[in-house]
Design an enzyme around this catalytic site. Sequence first.
Site, PDB file in Angstrom:
ATOM      1  N   ASN A   9      -6.886  12.154  -1.375  1.00 15.73           N
ATOM      2  CA  ASN A   9      -7.478  11.335  -2.441  1.00 15.73           C
ATOM      3  C   ASN A   9      -8.263  10.216  -1.754  1.00 15.73           C
ATOM      4  OD1 ASN A   9      -8.125   9.694  -4.548  1.00 15.73           O
ATOM      5  ND2 ASN A   9      -6.013   9.175  -5.114  1.00 15.73           N
ATOM      6  N   LYS A  11     -10.131   7.992  -3.014  1.00  7.68           N
ATOM      7  CA  LYS A  11     -10.235   6.750  -3.811  1.00  7.68           C
ATOM      8  C   LYS A  11     -11.676   6.211  -3.759  1.00  7.68           C
ATOM      9  CE  LYS A  11      -5.337   6.076  -3.141  1.00  7.68           C
ATOM     10  NZ  LYS A  11      -4.194   5.200  -3.051  1.00  7.68           N
ATOM     11  N   HIS A  94      -3.192   8.789 -12.024  1.00  8.76           N
ATOM     12  CA  HIS A  94      -2.877   8.060 -10.790  1.00  8.76           C
ATOM     13  C   HIS A  94      -2.426   6.639 -11.148  1.00  8.76           C
ATOM     14  CE1 HIS A  94      -3.219   6.145  -6.910  1.00  8.76           C
ATOM     15  NE2 HIS A  94      -3.184   7.354  -6.379  1.00  8.76           N
ATOM     16  N   GLU A  96      -3.081   3.880  -9.932  1.00 13.18           N
ATOM     17  CA  GLU A  96      -4.155   2.886  -9.947  1.00 13.18           C
ATOM     18  C   GLU A  96      -4.919   2.950 -11.276  1.00 13.18           C
ATOM     19  OE1 GLU A  96      -5.824   4.084  -6.175  1.00 13.18           O
ATOM     20  OE2 GLU A  96      -3.991   3.371  -5.231  1.00 13.18           O
ATOM     21  N   GLU A 166       4.284   9.918  -7.142  1.00 14.47           N
ATOM     22  CA  GLU A 166       3.758   8.839  -6.307  1.00 14.47           C
ATOM     23  C   GLU A 166       4.451   7.529  -6.690  1.00 14.47           C
ATOM     24  OE1 GLU A 166      -0.305   9.988  -4.513  1.00 14.47           O
ATOM     25  OE2 GLU A 166      -0.650   8.866  -6.342  1.00 14.47           O
ATOM     26  N   GLY A 172      -0.139   2.893  -0.400  1.00 13.17           N
ATOM     27  CA  GLY A 172      -0.961   1.966   0.361  1.00 13.17           C
ATOM     28  C   GLY A 172      -0.171   0.824   0.978  1.00 13.17           C
ATOM     29  N   SER A 212       1.894   6.637   1.225  1.00 12.20           N
ATOM     30  CA  SER A 212       2.019   6.341   2.656  1.00 12.20           C
ATOM     31  C   SER A 212       2.461   7.536   3.498  1.00 12.20           C
ATOM     32  CB  SER A 212       2.956   5.151   2.880  1.00 12.20           C
ATOM     33  OG  SER A 212       2.401   3.980   2.292  1.00 12.20           O
TER      34      SER A 212
HETATM   35  P1  13P Z   1      -1.656   6.186   0.500  1.00 16.30           P
HETATM   36  O1  13P Z   1      -1.427   7.486   1.223  1.00 16.30           O
HETATM   37  O2  13P Z   1      -2.817   5.402   1.040  1.00 16.30           O
HETATM   38  O3  13P Z   1      -0.409   5.396   0.355  1.00 16.30           O
HETATM   39  O4  13P Z   1      -2.119   6.584  -1.000  1.00 16.30           O
HETATM   40  C1  13P Z   1      -1.381   7.514  -1.695  1.00 16.30           C
HETATM   41  C2  13P Z   1      -2.105   7.854  -2.935  1.00 16.30           C
HETATM   42  O5  13P Z   1      -2.263   7.032  -3.810  1.00 16.30           O
HETATM   43  C3  13P Z   1      -2.670   9.207  -3.056  1.00 16.30           C
HETATM   44  O6  13P Z   1      -3.141   9.447  -4.337  1.00 16.30           O
END
Ligand code: 13P
Length: 249
Positions: A9, A11, A94, A96, A166, A172, A212
């Site tokens: 992903n 982002k 997601h 976010e 997640e 992150g 992560s």
């Molecule tokens: P990270 O791997 O940067 O923690 O992000 C995970 C994520 O949100 C994948 O959609």
Amino acid sequence: MRKKIIIGNWKMNLDFESSNYLIQEIISKSENINVNIGIAPSFVLLDEAIKNTKYSKIKVFSQNLSEYKSGAYTGEVSASMLLSIGVENVIIGHSERRSIFNENHSILKNKVENALLHNMNVVFCFGEKLEDRKSNNYFKIISKQLKDSLFNLDVNLWNKIILAYEPVWAIGTGETATPEQAQEIHSFVRNLISENYSKTLSEKISILYGGSVKPNNAQSIFSQKDVDGGLIGGASLDSNHFIDIINSI
Ligand code: 13P
């Protein structure tokens, strides 16, 4: 055997040039790897990503889509627009999108239905916040996320669904769930599907872990019996890290 898949992903990262470069790197480094691989670039990069991955095994995912079909929704991108450039896969829910853009259960339910109406494949994300984990409320939160947006679906539509756990506190942050914490939730979710649909369906659904995941922890997470792959954020922007993670499954 359940489908195993690793999806990057991206982002809101990369631009036209760096995205094309990363795609070429992933294609050349994954030539001899027999794993389902996906990438989710931002909307503006999808058309070129589809062209660049045409003769490869890499599948392209959109990071989002509109809950509406068409019309006066400035800034939105519809399922049919995505399909018209060859994007058949989409990530929905997601954290976010949920927390920053206020996407609630009913919006997410509409998005899922809209994607499925267009015969798209959906990766549906769910996961608890840190306060839910600390208060031991996380099973309830996760049940609600899945029930409110997915458990209304006809059983036949579930062959278009992949789930992705997640935990928000692991995204992150560099703090990943332990393999045992991931397994606990994945197995809990499989039971929920079994209760609401059937054991057969629960055994078929792929459940990915995201939060992560890095080359040094991927193997221990992927070795859990109910973890069928990963949704990778930061580490998917580096082709060597991404390939290392793919090789860990
Ligand atoms: P990270 O791997 O940067 O923690 O992000 C995970 C994520 O949100 C994948 O959609």
